[in-house]
Enzyme design. Sequence first.
Site: not given
Ligand code: GLN
Length: 195
Positions: A79, A176, A174
């Site tokens: 992410c 994790e 995610h």
């Molecule tokens: N929207 C977040 C970003 O721009 C990422 C979101 C996340 O890691 N769950 O970093």
Amino acid sequence: MTRVGVLALQGDFREHLAVLRELGADAVAVRRPEELDLIDGLVIPGGESSVMDKLARSFGLFGPLQAAIAAGLPVYGTCAGLIMIADTLVDAIAGQQSLGGLHVSVRRNAFGSQLDSFETDVDIPALGEPPVHAVFIRAPVVESVADDVTVLAALPDGRIIAVEQGPLLGTSFHPEITGDTRFHEYFLRKLQTSS
Ligand code: GLN
């Protein structure tokens, strides 16, 4: 034994450390440049990439992280972590930088405010059966990839959500937090083959 670091500036690094330790890995939090010399691979967690970027710069980690990636350190970004290792960002905040290394363009917050967070099952041939239950939280998508990038998973509409390029691995979602450890196992196997 291989030692795997988790970038612990911000975000859900504790969850990654817990999964990696459950898998028997020697997993350590990384906050200082000199700690990069002690690890065989690094997980960059989810969180907020613009904050992680600022903290990496103020902790003096940004340049050393870039150098380590360029030198071939295996890195798994989830992410915000995927955003951190992407070469090109779309919809970054003003002044936001990524470490780069992964030859992709990534759009932040790609699912918009209507669909901030959602969960779905995704077929990932590299991991086999059953499909991965993927949790997306203000998630990015990969908008374009260079020839040397392998797409590991895409949504039914074609949007790319998992990629691999040599020692680099990235997912929009995610693993994790779902109890499915296959992505972490996959990453740990990469460490063994590259060390
Ligand atoms: N929207 C977040 C970003 O721009 C990422 C979101 C996340 O890691 N769950 O970093």
